[in-house]
Design an enzyme around this catalytic site. Structure first.
Site, PDB file in Angstrom:
ATOM      1  N   SER A 134     -32.625  19.469 -12.851  1.00  0.00           N
ATOM      2  CA  SER A 134     -32.005  18.234 -13.535  1.00  0.00           C
ATOM      3  C   SER A 134     -32.657  17.884 -14.760  1.00  0.00           C
ATOM      4  O   SER A 134     -33.931  17.648 -14.821  1.00  0.00           O
ATOM      5  CB  SER A 134     -31.823  17.230 -12.542  1.00  0.00           C
ATOM      6  OG  SER A 134     -31.173  17.406 -11.237  1.00  0.00           O
ATOM      7  N   GLU A 156     -34.911  12.963 -17.000  1.00  0.00           N
ATOM      8  CA  GLU A 156     -35.795  13.357 -15.867  1.00  0.00           C
ATOM      9  C   GLU A 156     -37.058  13.994 -16.240  1.00  0.00           C
ATOM     10  O   GLU A 156     -37.889  14.052 -15.839  1.00  0.00           O
ATOM     11  CB  GLU A 156     -34.861  13.778 -14.933  1.00  0.00           C
ATOM     12  CG  GLU A 156     -35.807  13.659 -13.715  1.00  0.00           C
ATOM     13  CD  GLU A 156     -35.629  14.786 -12.472  1.00  0.00           C
ATOM     14  OE1 GLU A 156     -36.665  15.419 -12.186  1.00  0.00           O
ATOM     15  OE2 GLU A 156     -34.456  15.147 -12.383  1.00  0.00           O
ATOM     16  N   ARG A 190     -37.242   9.498  -8.281  1.00  0.00           N
ATOM     17  CA  ARG A 190     -37.973  10.286  -9.205  1.00  0.00           C
ATOM     18  C   ARG A 190     -39.194   9.367  -9.853  1.00  0.00           C
ATOM     19  O   ARG A 190     -39.237   9.780 -11.050  1.00  0.00           O
ATOM     20  CB  ARG A 190     -37.001  10.866 -10.242  1.00  0.00           C
ATOM     21  CG  ARG A 190     -36.136  11.879  -9.790  1.00  0.00           C
ATOM     22  CD  ARG A 190     -36.656  13.171  -9.182  1.00  0.00           C
ATOM     23  NE  ARG A 190     -35.578  13.997  -9.002  1.00  0.00           N
ATOM     24  CZ  ARG A 190     -34.757  14.112  -8.129  1.00  0.00           C
ATOM     25  NH1 ARG A 190     -34.960  13.449  -6.878  1.00  0.00           N
ATOM     26  NH2 ARG A 190     -33.971  15.112  -7.792  1.00  0.00           N
TER      27      ARG A 190
HETATM   28  N1  EPU Z   1     -20.745  17.469 -10.263  1.00  0.00           N
HETATM   29  C1  EPU Z   1     -19.748  18.055 -11.151  1.00  0.00           C
HETATM   30  N2  EPU Z   1     -20.176  18.575 -11.839  1.00  0.00           N
HETATM   31  C2  EPU Z   1     -21.344  19.148 -12.171  1.00  0.00           C
HETATM   32  C3  EPU Z   1     -22.432  18.748 -11.273  1.00  0.00           C
HETATM   33  C4  EPU Z   1     -22.196  17.931 -10.528  1.00  0.00           C
HETATM   34  O1  EPU Z   1     -18.914  17.389 -10.823  1.00  0.00           O
HETATM   35  O2  EPU Z   1     -21.268  19.997 -13.173  1.00  0.00           O
HETATM   36  C5  EPU Z   1     -20.587  16.601  -8.909  1.00  0.00           C
HETATM   37  C6  EPU Z   1     -20.588  17.382  -7.660  1.00  0.00           C
HETATM   38  O3  EPU Z   1     -19.206  17.865  -7.332  1.00  0.00           O
HETATM   39  C7  EPU Z   1     -21.173  16.191  -6.655  1.00  0.00           C
HETATM   40  C8  EPU Z   1     -21.867  15.461  -7.637  1.00  0.00           C
HETATM   41  O4  EPU Z   1     -21.564  15.554  -9.015  1.00  0.00           O
HETATM   42  O5  EPU Z   1     -19.702  15.446  -6.386  1.00  0.00           O
HETATM   43  C9  EPU Z   1     -23.454  15.433  -7.191  1.00  0.00           C
HETATM   44  O6  EPU Z   1     -23.852  16.930  -7.349  1.00  0.00           O
HETATM   45  P1  EPU Z   1     -24.975  17.486  -6.795  1.00  0.00           P
HETATM   46  O7  EPU Z   1     -24.893  17.400  -5.160  1.00  0.00           O
HETATM   47  O8  EPU Z   1     -25.154  18.916  -7.231  1.00  0.00           O
HETATM   48  O9  EPU Z   1     -26.312  16.725  -7.026  1.00  0.00           O
HETATM   49  P2  EPU Z   1     -26.702  16.055  -8.164  1.00  0.00           P
HETATM   50  O10 EPU Z   1     -26.501  14.635  -8.372  1.00  0.00           O
HETATM   51  O11 EPU Z   1     -26.116  16.675  -9.433  1.00  0.00           O
HETATM   52  C10 EPU Z   1     -29.085  15.759  -7.622  1.00  0.00           C
HETATM   53  C11 EPU Z   1     -30.813  15.998  -7.875  1.00  0.00           C
HETATM   54  C12 EPU Z   1     -31.176  17.417  -7.562  1.00  0.00           C
HETATM   55  C13 EPU Z   1     -30.854  17.729  -6.217  1.00  0.00           C
HETATM   56  C14 EPU Z   1     -29.368  17.283  -5.662  1.00  0.00           C
HETATM   57  C15 EPU Z   1     -29.148  17.565  -4.339  1.00  0.00           C
HETATM   58  C16 EPU Z   1     -31.083  14.316  -9.634  1.00  0.00           C
HETATM   59  C17 EPU Z   1     -31.203  13.906 -10.998  1.00  0.00           C
HETATM   60  N3  EPU Z   1     -30.741  15.619  -9.353  1.00  0.00           N
HETATM   61  O12 EPU Z   1     -28.402  16.187  -8.269  1.00  0.00           O
HETATM   62  O13 EPU Z   1     -32.215  17.536  -8.014  1.00  0.00           O
HETATM   63  O14 EPU Z   1     -31.041  19.119  -5.757  1.00  0.00           O
HETATM   64  O15 EPU Z   1     -29.137  16.055  -6.032  1.00  0.00           O
HETATM   65  O16 EPU Z   1     -29.779  16.618  -3.588  1.00  0.00           O
HETATM   66  O17 EPU Z   1     -30.965  13.344  -8.726  1.00  0.00           O
HETATM   67  C18 EPU Z   1     -33.796  18.242  -9.707  1.00  0.00           C
HETATM   68  O18 EPU Z   1     -34.289  17.089  -9.728  1.00  0.00           O
HETATM   69  O19 EPU Z   1     -34.122  18.950 -10.749  1.00  0.00           O
HETATM   70  C19 EPU Z   1     -32.537  18.689  -8.936  1.00  0.00           C
HETATM   71  C20 EPU Z   1     -32.116  19.776  -9.244  1.00  0.00           C
END
Ligand code: EPU
Length: 355
Positions: free
Chosen positions: A255, A350, A183
């Site tokens: 995010s 972010e 990012r």
């Molecule tokens: N999780 C939870 N509770 C929640 C959310 C997530 O337990 O409320 C756990 C999930 O179960 C999973 C892990 O956290 O084990 C990761 O969750 P997820 O795959 O949804 O991805 P993220 O790390 O929360 C990042 C990006 C997103 C992107 C997704 C998929 C960042 C800041 N965010 O989210 O990007 O879509 O990965 O690659 O890196 C954005 O930047 O606006 C965005 C949506």
């Protein structure tokens, strides 16, 4: 051999009309220009649709401070904006080089991101399919190095063209110049506020492997009949629709925080206390899931009337209706404090906060 051709074969993506003119407004509501749905006014709002128009604007000088916005999907306005908000409506795209396995596609900074992804998928070009359904515009893909499901835009960016804010002169950044990281890019660091991006050129492949290792993508793609560009796009769109609020229904900036990276020692300490905690090894340490940390602190149950976190993804701060930027910041600060108190981990925003 991949050679660039200066006689660009212009192709217009579906639904884009080219209108050449500078549009200028004063005391302009930014409500329709930020997906958080925050009411704020810009003293001046100017939209340009060609590089020449932008050059003229910058040579003549615009009222400071200057803020360049794309789709407004990563912005949080805390106050009215006293200067000039600039928005690109450069909408053309062209194949500028093409050989048996690679395409260079030069895209105007105002093109809607997902229209670009759809267009590349429909043409059979590989690279952007995992980045389906992300709100925003092409210019911001380079600033923010948008990423999802194991792919970051910076990996596909060949070149960024911009005009210097100082004098309207043309600047070109190679992929290496952009210094893409999580990012992050040079446009958010040393070059912050110094350029207005006009075109981004993406290097795409005519065939290739699919990146299906993140989360349950592989499973969804198989359920749709196997790996094709269209199925990967569909799977990503479905997963995102289930986890992330649609900006037209619920205000948010996707995010709100970045996923924090901690040392291996800190990660081990946390893993011993919380065996369920998701952890991912990255080159500079161990990445934790901010969404998981926030959910554990109980924020999905928070009954705050105007601001909260999204029920399906705690990393997304939402405007329940009528929130001000200051209320969002106050809420986000409480969230950070709770994560620090419980886990000893610092969350960084972010979202781009405009004071
Ligand atoms: N999780 C939870 N509770 C929640 C959310 C997530 O337990 O409320 C756990 C999930 O179960 C999973 C892990 O956290 O084990 C990761 O969750 P997820 O795959 O949804 O991805 P993220 O790390 O929360 C990042 C990006 C997103 C992107 C997704 C998929 C960042 C800041 N965010 O989210 O990007 O879509 O990965 O690659 O890196 C954005 O930047 O606006 C965005 C949506």
């Amino acid at each position: 051999m991949l050679q660039e051709n200066s006689n660009f074969a212009i192709r217009w993506p579906k639904g884009h009309r080219h209108t050449e003119m500078i549009k200028e407004h004063t005391s302009y509501s930014l409500l329709g220009h930020n997906t958080f749905g925050i009411e704020a006014k810009a003293a001046k709002f100017i939209e340009f649709s060609t590089e020449d128009e932008l050059a003229t604007l910058l040579k003549n000088g615009v009222d400071a401070p200057l803020l360049v916005i794309g789709g407004g999907s990563n912005l949080l306005f805390v106050n009215d904006f006293a200067g000039t908000v600039l928005h690109s409506a450069i909408m053309d795209m062209a194949v500028v080089a093409d050989d048996s396995d690679t395409v260079l596609l030069r895209v105007g900074s105002g093109v809607n991101w997902d229209s670009l992804v759809e267009y590349t998928v429909n043409n059979g070009w590989h690279g952007l399919e995992n980045l389906s359904a992300i709100p925003g515009e092409v210019g911001a893909s380079a600033v923010q190095n948008v990423g999802a499901y194991g792919v970051e835009a910076g990996e596909l960016i060949h070149r960024v063209e911009a005009l210097a804010v100082a004098d309207g002169s043309k600047r070109t950044f190679t992929q290496g110049d952009c210094r893409f990281a999580y990012r992050m890019s040079i446009f958010k660091a040393e070059e912050k506020g110094k350029n207005v991006i006009t075109y981004v050129t993406y290097k795409l492949k005519k065939s290739g492997d699919y990146k299906l290792t993140y989360g349950n993508i592989k499973e969804r793609v198989e359920a749709l009949g196997g790996a094709t560009l269209a199925n990967v796009r569909r799977a990503v769109c479905e997963i995102r629709a289930a986890k992330l609020p649609a900006p037209e229904n619920i205000g948010s900036a996707g995010s709100f925080f970045m996923n924090p990276v901690v040392s291996a020692a800190k990660a081990d300490e946390l893993a011993a206390l919380y065996p369920q905690m998701p952890q991912y090894n990255v080159p500079d340490g161990v990445k934790l899931s901010a969404g998981w940390l926030i959910e554990q602190c109980g924020w999905k149950q928070n009954p705050h009337p105007t601001v909260g976190v999204y029920e399906h993804q705690a990393l997304v701060v939402i405007n329940r209706g009528g929130a001000t930027g200051a209320q969002v910041i106050a809420f986000a600060t409480e969230v950070c404090n709770s994560v620090r108190a419980r886990f000893g981990v610092e969350l960084k925003m972010e979202v781009n906060v405009i004071e």
